[in-house]
Every structure is written in structure tokens, then in C-alpha cells.
Scaffold this motif. Structure first.
Motif, short mmCIF file in Angstrom:
data_model
loop_
_atom_site.label_atom_id
_atom_site.label_comp_id
_atom_site.label_asym_id
_atom_site.label_seq_id
_atom_site.Cartn_x
_atom_site.Cartn_y
_atom_site.Cartn_z
N GLU A 1 -0.70 -38.95 65.78
CA GLU A 1 -0.48 -38.09 66.94
C GLU A 1 -1.19 -36.75 66.76
O GLU A 1 -1.73 -36.18 67.72
CB GLU A 1 1.02 -37.87 67.15
CG GLU A 1 1.75 -39.13 67.60
CD GLU A 1 3.25 -38.89 67.75
OE1 GLU A 1 3.78 -37.97 67.08
OE2 GLU A 1 3.87 -39.61 68.54
N GLU A 2 -1.19 -36.25 65.53
CA GLU A 2 -1.90 -34.99 65.24
C GLU A 2 -3.41 -35.16 65.38
O GLU A 2 -4.10 -34.29 65.93
CB GLU A 2 -1.54 -34.54 63.81
CG GLU A 2 -2.24 -33.27 63.37
CD GLU A 2 -1.99 -32.94 61.91
OE1 GLU A 2 -2.68 -32.04 61.38
OE2 GLU A 2 -1.12 -33.58 61.28
N LEU A 3 -3.92 -36.29 64.90
CA LEU A 3 -5.37 -36.52 64.92
C LEU A 3 -5.93 -36.52 66.33
O LEU A 3 -7.00 -35.95 66.57
CB LEU A 3 -5.69 -37.85 64.23
CG LEU A 3 -7.16 -38.26 64.27
CD1 LEU A 3 -8.01 -37.30 63.44
CD2 LEU A 3 -7.34 -39.69 63.78
N VAL A 4 -5.24 -37.15 67.28
CA VAL A 4 -5.81 -37.29 68.62
C VAL A 4 -5.91 -35.95 69.34
O VAL A 4 -6.59 -35.86 70.38
CB VAL A 4 -5.01 -38.30 69.47
CG1 VAL A 4 -5.03 -39.69 68.84
CG2 VAL A 4 -3.57 -37.84 69.68
N GLU A 5 -5.27 -34.92 68.80
CA GLU A 5 -5.38 -33.58 69.39
C GLU A 5 -6.45 -32.75 68.69
O GLU A 5 -6.74 -31.63 69.11
CB GLU A 5 -4.03 -32.86 69.31
CG GLU A 5 -2.90 -33.56 70.05
CD GLU A 5 -3.18 -33.69 71.54
OE1 GLU A 5 -3.94 -32.86 72.10
OE2 GLU A 5 -2.65 -34.62 72.17
#
Length: 338
Positions: free
Chosen positions: A34-38
Motif C-alpha cells: 500500500e505504501e509503494l503504490v503511493e
């Protein structure tokens, strides 16, 4: 979570191809995903999702971000005297999961022993071997929707499984990241499959009765006798799908080649052994430079050391053209060509 630059991908693909990724990151949890996609790098770059690296052919440097999925964990839930549910995270090694279920005398996955790759990529390909496909014992999976940035589950029908096919290779290609898979396995009265390939002969040679464990061991022995170890010779297992043709086409080929290897594949269809087609067309053991066809199993293309992905791709295309000229049958690659 650290995004690296100019990462050598040689250790991360079973062909051992020393291509580079402009950016590279390891993901070990759903929170990191979830952090990566931002992250701006994720948003700005082409993305390649990497599991076990066993079902891909890199044909050059990847000018984008490679995401190595390393989510771990597995659980078993006894549902009744006859059934159990097994869940595994997407980054778990497939063969290790199968051996874990065999060790608990849970039946269903034993014919799929020693298939390379990770759990998360197994449903995408609907992996199969020796008369069994993943879909036969699949219950559900959990995936992250990269477009909506939400989580959802897929049941068997929603996955639209076919022969080495699923919705994730079709209309949903590139949209979802699989982070966990659940299977429904048997605790007793399990229907053992020994009728495909050489399993029964291997059991007889060993003097063993069919069981979950003995079938798994037989499959491992058969695969090891035919398929090279990627740790010793770079390869991605079976490079081509076994083509499915009409019974008329099968009869046409059988008339000229009575020894053709084929199996029923539904109404008025037959599945041809791609390895037999390639061998009969004269490619078994072929080598040009460090790119070649394995001398024990013609279905396997290999990197003998320093082959480039483009050389292996050119070899695959030459084989496809040769098989079509010889049999009028189109071979489709099973591996993903990047």
C-alpha cells in the motif's frame, strides 16, 4: 522499504539472465504494498511484478521498477474429518508449500510437486502437471487492485481458469497483485491421480502403493530425471504450452506420425505433447552459443551460461516456425517474455 537503483536481476530469474532493472524494491507485507503504490517512482515508472522469477524471459534491461514480492506465511484450518483449508502468502515457494501439505497428509497438490515459482503467481498461470491443475483444489485468493487501490477476493469462478490461463492473463492483466491463496484439500478419501504420465510406472518401479506421499515422491523423481535444475543450468521449466487441437487435426498428424503423444482435452479436442512435437522436428539437444534445447526434455529451453534473453527468444521463435511447418500446429509460449 528501500528502492534500489541499477539492480542486477541475474539472481532473481531462473534463466540466470544478467539483465538490469533501473529500480528495484522488495515487498514483504501488504502494508508495504500500500505504501509503494503511493511512491512517486512507482507512479512514474513501468512496473514488473516479480515472484520466483521462474516463468519469465528477460530480453533486455528493464527500464522501470521491478517489485520483488516476498510476503510469507501459511496456515491450515481443519474444516471437517474429510477437508482442510490451507492458506499461503503469495511469496511462499510453491514446492515448499506442496511438501508442507504432503507432510500433513493433506491431499490435492501432490501431483504439482517440484513446479518452480511462488504461490502468488500459481493461480495466474493455473499451473498444472500430471493430470491435476491448481483450479481443481483452489478456493479463493486475495489481491490488491492497482487501479482502485482496494483489496478484494476472487473465488474460482471469478478467476476464469482455463488451460494455463486465468482472468489475470486476460481482461484483468496487470491490474491485480495476488498476496495470498486458499486451497481446499482432502484429509481422507482423497482421489489419487496416477493415470497421467509415468506416475504408475514409477510407483511400480519403486514397489510402492499409491499414497499422497508416494505420488509426490514419484513426481519429483520423474521431473528431476527430465528437467534440469535451474541452480545448475538456467531454465524456466516448460517453455511452451501443450497445444490443444481438434480431433481431426490429431488424426491428420497421427496418420503421418502414429507415435504422436496426445491426450483427450474435452469435447472433440486433443492435447498434443509439445515436447514430442519439438523433438520430432529435430530440436532436442540443439545448441547455438549458450542458448539451447535441453538434451533430455525438448520442452525446456536452457541458458548454458552467458546466453542473452534475446538469443533464447530467437531460438523459441525458430522452434515455433519449425513445428508449424512440420505439423501445422502453433506453439504458444508458457513463459512471459519481458
Amino acid at each position: 522499504m528501500e528502492i534500489l537503483k541499477d539492480q542486477d536481476l541475474g539472481p532473481f530469474n531462473t534463466f540466470g539472465l544478467a539483465e538490469q532493472a533501473r529500480y528495484f524494491v522488495r515487498i514483504a507485507s501488504e502494508a508495504q504494498l500500500e505504501e509503494l503504490v503511493e511512491n512517486p517512482i512507482f507512479k512514474e515508472q513501468k512496473v514488473l511484478w516479480l515472484g520466483g522469477g521462474s516463468n519469465m524471459l528477460l530480453t533486455g534491461p528493464f527500464e522501470g521498477l521491478v517489485v520483488k514480492l516476498e510476503l510469507k506465511g501459511r496456515e491450515v484450518e481443519m474444516l471437517s474429518d474429510s477437508e482442510a483449508r490451507v492458506w499461503a502468502a503469495g511469496g511462499e515457494n510453491w514446492h515448499e508449500l506442496v511438501q508442507w501439505t504432503v507432510g500433513q497428509d493433506l491431499g490435492g497438490l501432490e501431483n504439482l510437486s517440484l513446479i518452480p515459482g511462488n504461490v502468488g503467481t500459481a493461480p495466474i498461470q493455473n499451473i498444472g502437471a500430471y493430470g491435476v491443475e491448481l483450479k481443481d483444489h483452489f478456493e479463493s485468493l486475495r489481491a490488491f487492485d492497482l487501479e482502485e487501490k482496494t483489496w478484494r477476493s476472487f473465488n474460482r469462478e471469478e478467476c476464469q481458469f482455463g488451460y494455463r490461463q486465468s482472468v489475470f492473463k486476460g481482461e484483468a492483466r496487470g491490474r491485480y497483485v495476488v498476496t495470498g491463496v486458499s486451497f481446499r484439500l482432502s484429509r481422507q478419501n482423497h482421489q489419487l491421480r496416477t493415470d497421467y504420465g509415468a506416475i504408475q510406472q514409477e510407483l511400480e518401479k519403486r514397489g510402492e502403493e499409491p499414497s499422497i506421499r508416494s505420488i509426490s515422491e514419484a513426481v519429483i523423481a520423474i521431473r528431476q530425471s527430465k528437467l534440469p535444475n535451474p541452480a545448475e543450468i538456467g531454465n524456466s521449466g516448460s517453455f511452451f504450452k501443450n497445444p490443444v487441437v481438434s480431433k481431426e487435426d490429431h488424426q491428420r498428424i497421427q496418420k503421418q506420425y502414429p507415435e504422436v503423444v496426445a491426450y483427450p482435452a474435452g469435447v472433440e479436442q486433443m492435447k498434443l505433447a509439445a515436447g514430442w512435437l519439438i523433438e520430432r522436428a529435430g530440436w532436442k539437444g540443439y545448441r547455438k552459443g549458450d542458448a539451447g534445447v535441453h538434451n533430455k526434455q525438448a520442452l525446456v529451453l536452457v541458458n548454458y551460461g552467458k546466453a542473452r534473453g534475446a538469443e533464447i527468444k530467437a531460438l523459441a521463435e525458430a522452434i515455433q516456425a519449425s513445428v508449424y511447418t512440420t505439423f501445422a500446429v502453433a506453439l504458444e509460449a508458457e513463459v512471459n517474455i519481458i
